[in-house]
Design a protein around this motif. Sequence first.
Motif, PDB file in Angstrom:
ATOM      1  N   VAL A  56      -5.661   5.041  -1.041  1.00 24.37           N
ATOM      2  CA  VAL A  56      -4.256   5.056  -0.627  1.00 24.37           C
ATOM      3  C   VAL A  56      -3.716   6.440  -0.947  1.00 24.37           C
ATOM      4  CG1 VAL A  56      -1.964   4.043  -0.935  1.00 24.37           C
ATOM      5  CG2 VAL A  56      -4.006   2.594  -1.148  1.00 24.37           C
ATOM      6  N   PHE A  57      -2.942   7.010  -0.020  1.00 24.45           N
ATOM      7  CA  PHE A  57      -2.440   8.364  -0.236  1.00 24.45           C
ATOM      8  C   PHE A  57      -0.981   8.437   0.197  1.00 24.45           C
ATOM      9  CE2 PHE A  57      -1.780  12.838   0.122  1.00 24.45           C
ATOM     10  CZ  PHE A  57      -2.760  13.465  -0.630  1.00 24.45           C
ATOM     11  N   PHE A  58      -0.102   8.766  -0.746  1.00 28.05           N
ATOM     12  CA  PHE A  58       1.312   9.020  -0.457  1.00 28.05           C
ATOM     13  C   PHE A  58       1.475  10.519  -0.231  1.00 28.05           C
ATOM     14  CE2 PHE A  58       1.401   5.052  -2.808  1.00 28.05           C
ATOM     15  CZ  PHE A  58       2.442   4.332  -2.239  1.00 28.05           C
ATOM     16  N   GLY A  59       1.756  10.914   1.027  1.00 28.83           N
ATOM     17  CA  GLY A  59       1.911  12.328   1.350  1.00 28.83           C
ATOM     18  C   GLY A  59       3.284  12.607   1.940  1.00 28.83           C
ATOM     19  N   GLY A  60       3.542  13.877   2.197  1.00 30.56           N
ATOM     20  CA  GLY A  60       4.881  14.195   2.710  1.00 30.56           C
ATOM     21  C   GLY A  60       4.993  15.577   3.283  1.00 30.56           C
ATOM     22  N   GLY A  61       6.248  16.086   3.239  1.00 35.62           N
ATOM     23  CA  GLY A  61       7.347  15.648   2.426  1.00 35.62           C
ATOM     24  C   GLY A  61       7.078  15.674   0.931  1.00 35.62           C
ATOM     25  N   THR A  62       7.928  14.961   0.230  1.00 41.37           N
ATOM     26  CA  THR A  62       7.846  14.886  -1.230  1.00 41.37           C
ATOM     27  C   THR A  62       7.887  13.430  -1.669  1.00 41.37           C
ATOM     28  OG1 THR A  62       8.990  17.030  -1.388  1.00 41.37           O
ATOM     29  CG2 THR A  62       8.835  15.720  -3.395  1.00 41.37           C
ATOM     30  N   PRO A  63       6.724  12.772  -1.735  1.00 39.03           N
ATOM     31  CA  PRO A  63       6.711  11.366  -2.156  1.00 39.03           C
ATOM     32  C   PRO A  63       7.311  11.123  -3.528  1.00 39.03           C
ATOM     33  CG  PRO A  63       4.631  11.980  -1.149  1.00 39.03           C
ATOM     34  CD  PRO A  63       5.405  13.253  -1.321  1.00 39.03           C
ATOM     35  N   SER A  64       7.302  12.144  -4.397  1.00 39.40           N
ATOM     36  CA  SER A  64       7.845  11.939  -5.735  1.00 39.40           C
ATOM     37  C   SER A  64       9.373  11.862  -5.748  1.00 39.40           C
ATOM     38  CB  SER A  64       7.360  13.045  -6.687  1.00 39.40           C
ATOM     39  OG  SER A  64       7.608  14.327  -6.151  1.00 39.40           O
ATOM     40  N   LEU A  65      10.010  11.902  -4.559  1.00 36.62           N
ATOM     41  CA  LEU A  65      11.429  11.568  -4.484  1.00 36.62           C
ATOM     42  C   LEU A  65      11.645  10.058  -4.566  1.00 36.62           C
ATOM     43  CD1 LEU A  65      12.728  14.040  -1.746  1.00 36.62           C
ATOM     44  CD2 LEU A  65      13.181  14.125  -4.205  1.00 36.62           C
ATOM     45  N   LEU A  66      10.586   9.290  -4.289  1.00 39.32           N
ATOM     46  CA  LEU A  66      10.676   7.842  -4.469  1.00 39.32           C
ATOM     47  C   LEU A  66      10.489   7.510  -5.939  1.00 39.32           C
ATOM     48  CD1 LEU A  66       8.619   6.374  -1.476  1.00 39.32           C
ATOM     49  CD2 LEU A  66      11.074   6.826  -1.609  1.00 39.32           C
ATOM     50  N   ALA A  67      11.257   6.556  -6.426  1.00 39.21           N
ATOM     51  CA  ALA A  67      11.157   6.140  -7.822  1.00 39.21           C
ATOM     52  C   ALA A  67       9.910   5.295  -8.026  1.00 39.21           C
ATOM     53  CB  ALA A  67      12.398   5.342  -8.211  1.00 39.21           C
ATOM     54  N   PRO A  68       9.369   5.253  -9.235  1.00 44.56           N
ATOM     55  CA  PRO A  68       8.179   4.435  -9.498  1.00 44.56           C
ATOM     56  C   PRO A  68       8.294   2.983  -9.032  1.00 44.56           C
ATOM     57  CG  PRO A  68       8.526   5.914 -11.330  1.00 44.56           C
ATOM     58  CD  PRO A  68       9.717   6.078 -10.422  1.00 44.56           C
ATOM     59  N   PRO A  69       9.435   2.296  -9.247  1.00 46.27           N
ATOM     60  CA  PRO A  69       9.497   0.917  -8.747  1.00 46.27           C
ATOM     61  C   PRO A  69       9.349   0.818  -7.226  1.00 46.27           C
ATOM     62  CG  PRO A  69      11.201   1.285 -10.391  1.00 46.27           C
ATOM     63  CD  PRO A  69      10.632   2.633 -10.065  1.00 46.27           C
ATOM     64  N   GLN A  70       9.824   1.838  -6.498  1.00 43.36           N
ATOM     65  CA  GLN A  70       9.675   1.828  -5.044  1.00 43.36           C
ATOM     66  C   GLN A  70       8.209   2.013  -4.648  1.00 43.36           C
ATOM     67  OE1 GLN A  70      12.609   4.988  -4.422  1.00 43.36           O
ATOM     68  NE2 GLN A  70      13.963   3.520  -3.403  1.00 43.36           N
ATOM     69  N   ILE A  71       7.522   2.928  -5.316  1.00 48.99           N
ATOM     70  CA  ILE A  71       6.085   3.093  -5.081  1.00 48.99           C
ATOM     71  C   ILE A  71       5.357   1.801  -5.440  1.00 48.99           C
ATOM     72  CG2 ILE A  71       4.010   4.336  -5.819  1.00 48.99           C
ATOM     73  CD1 ILE A  71       5.759   6.093  -4.134  1.00 48.99           C
ATOM     74  N   GLY A  72       5.774   1.177  -6.528  1.00 48.30           N
ATOM     75  CA  GLY A  72       5.157  -0.069  -6.959  1.00 48.30           C
ATOM     76  C   GLY A  72       5.317  -1.187  -5.937  1.00 48.30           C
ATOM     77  N   ARG A  73       6.497  -1.294  -5.328  1.00 48.67           N
ATOM     78  CA  ARG A  73       6.717  -2.321  -4.292  1.00 48.67           C
ATOM     79  C   ARG A  73       5.741  -2.132  -3.139  1.00 48.67           C
ATOM     80  NH1 ARG A  73      12.195  -2.413  -1.569  1.00 48.67           N
ATOM     81  NH2 ARG A  73      11.309  -4.277  -0.578  1.00 48.67           N
ATOM     82  N   ILE A  74       5.567  -0.893  -2.732  1.00 48.63           N
ATOM     83  CA  ILE A  74       4.671  -0.610  -1.606  1.00 48.63           C
ATOM     84  C   ILE A  74       3.235  -0.974  -1.964  1.00 48.63           C
ATOM     85  CG2 ILE A  74       3.728   1.238  -0.173  1.00 48.63           C
ATOM     86  CD1 ILE A  74       6.496   2.665  -0.568  1.00 48.63           C
ATOM     87  N   LEU A  75       2.806  -0.594  -3.151  1.00 43.44           N
ATOM     88  CA  LEU A  75       1.426  -0.888  -3.560  1.00 43.44           C
ATOM     89  C   LEU A  75       1.203  -2.391  -3.706  1.00 43.44           C
ATOM     90  CD1 LEU A  75       0.776   1.984  -6.138  1.00 43.44           C
ATOM     91  CD2 LEU A  75      -0.147   1.759  -3.819  1.00 43.44           C
ATOM     92  N   GLN A  76       2.185  -3.109  -4.224  1.00 44.29           N
ATOM     93  CA  GLN A  76       2.048  -4.561  -4.344  1.00 44.29           C
ATOM     94  C   GLN A  76       1.902  -5.211  -2.971  1.00 44.29           C
ATOM     95  OE1 GLN A  76       5.453  -5.838  -6.597  1.00 44.29           O
ATOM     96  NE2 GLN A  76       4.632  -5.119  -8.552  1.00 44.29           N
ATOM     97  N   ALA A  77       2.686  -4.727  -2.006  1.00 43.63           N
ATOM     98  CA  ALA A  77       2.601  -5.283  -0.654  1.00 43.63           C
ATOM     99  C   ALA A  77       1.267  -4.945  -0.002  1.00 43.63           C
ATOM    100  CB  ALA A  77       3.756  -4.751   0.197  1.00 43.63           C
ATOM    101  N   ALA A  78       0.793  -3.715  -0.202  1.00 47.84           N
ATOM    102  CA  ALA A  78      -0.499  -3.318   0.360  1.00 47.84           C
ATOM    103  C   ALA A  78      -1.622  -4.166  -0.222  1.00 47.84           C
ATOM    104  CB  ALA A  78      -0.752  -1.834   0.086  1.00 47.84           C
ATOM    105  N   ALA A  79      -1.553  -4.419  -1.518  1.00 52.02           N
ATOM    106  CA  ALA A  79      -2.567  -5.252  -2.164  1.00 52.02           C
ATOM    107  C   ALA A  79      -2.519  -6.680  -1.632  1.00 52.02           C
ATOM    108  CB  ALA A  79      -2.366  -5.235  -3.675  1.00 52.02           C
ATOM    109  N   ALA A  80      -1.310  -7.197  -1.387  1.00 46.72           N
ATOM    110  CA  ALA A  80      -1.169  -8.562  -0.894  1.00 46.72           C
ATOM    111  C   ALA A  80      -1.717  -8.707   0.520  1.00 46.72           C
ATOM    112  CB  ALA A  80       0.301  -8.979  -0.942  1.00 46.72           C
ATOM    113  N   HIS A  81      -1.475  -7.697   1.362  1.00 43.44           N
ATOM    114  CA  HIS A  81      -1.887  -7.778   2.761  1.00 43.44           C
ATOM    115  C   HIS A  81      -3.365  -7.442   2.968  1.00 43.44           C
ATOM    116  CE1 HIS A  81       1.961  -8.658   4.555  1.00 43.44           C
ATOM    117  NE2 HIS A  81       2.530  -7.611   3.995  1.00 43.44           N
ATOM    118  N   PHE A  82      -3.880  -6.457   2.221  1.00 42.41           N
ATOM    119  CA  PHE A  82      -5.227  -5.953   2.492  1.00 42.41           C
ATOM    120  C   PHE A  82      -6.187  -6.036   1.302  1.00 42.41           C
ATOM    121  CE2 PHE A  82      -2.651  -3.701   5.686  1.00 42.41           C
ATOM    122  CZ  PHE A  82      -3.377  -3.994   6.819  1.00 42.41           C
TER     123      PHE A  82
END
Length: 378
Positions: A58-84
């Motif tokens: 998994v790769f968060f690229g940009g832009g500047t992904p570190s503008l997202l807060a850790p909980p926001q990154i965490g939500r995305i990773l949790q959803a990715a894990a649930a789906h795939f």
Amino acid sequence: MTSLYLHIPFCARKCPYCDFFSTDRHSPAVLAEYVDLLLKQLELAAAAGTWSGPLTTVFFGGGTPSLLAPPQIGRILQAAAAHFGFVADCEISLEANPGTLSPQSLAGYRAVGINRLSLGAQSLDDRALAQLGRIHSAAEIRQAVAWSRAAGFDNLGLDLIYARSGQSPADLERELVAFLALEPEHLSCYGLSVEEDTPFHAFQRRGELALPDEQSYARQFVLLHEHLAEAGFGHYEISNYARPGRKCRHNLRYWRRRGCLALGAGAHAFDPAGWGRRLAVPGELAAYRQALEVGQDPLLELESFDRTGAMAETLYLGLRTAEGVADRDFSVRFGESLGEHFAPAIARAGSHLHHENGRWTFDLSGWLLFDHLILPFL
């Protein structure tokens, strides 16, 4: 298995050399809405059945992904894990601007699952950083590295831009010493290029930006190779160096033409089914939002390959890497010998192209001349 790329097209300030889709117009509300849109696109992609898990990178690229807060990154990773789902040793990378980090945010990223950090340092010279339009200082880069180590990151990459205006090989050598003192596991070294429709392009047209000539560029490219090899780094792709076991597995999948789902405005994907096809989400936030609001997948096909095109792209990507292209893999995939199919192009490449142990690779001078030497293969 597939990989996942997420494009986060927001920056604190857009750099004058960058031609990737990004914007410096954002707010906490805009970032929060964008995370929700990414989750909607992820759900649509999972339901479509085109992409199969588990995710290997998994790769968060940009832009500047570190503008997202850790909980926001965490939500995305949790959803990715649930789906795939994730493979046990899934490489999960985050690109970060040193000027956007804190001890707390870094600890948070590590806690939600980020295990590889790529810092957009670009230089350790404050005058160069100002020229490049970066928001951070050399001291902030060093501080970000220290904070990253304290947060538990043991797989850390740094970006370096060389062949800058006014930079000599001696300047680069001094800067390399400073980069190596930070003890990164990975270095991505990019020669400065001037892209159309960027401020640097306008500066160059007005005669306000002079880049090193071809000879100086070549000296700097070779200097990087020699200096980093001596420091224990493997030169595994034209622009990338890594300590043993620390190659970027996500980027290796690109160069090997492996599947990659992409989410976010401006993101690019590759579906390896058949001879392969490339897809992209248009780099326009309003269109991205509108498509998802009506349940439409915003990922559009850019190019569908036939057998001949897939063969050519296999060479184009594979010869960028130190592993090159294997005879056996090529023959199994295409039912034809690489040496026979590309015989005229191989002859034109001459001594720059090597065939050893069943693999075709360019030498260092071949990488320097890559854009010229690869043309007969395309």
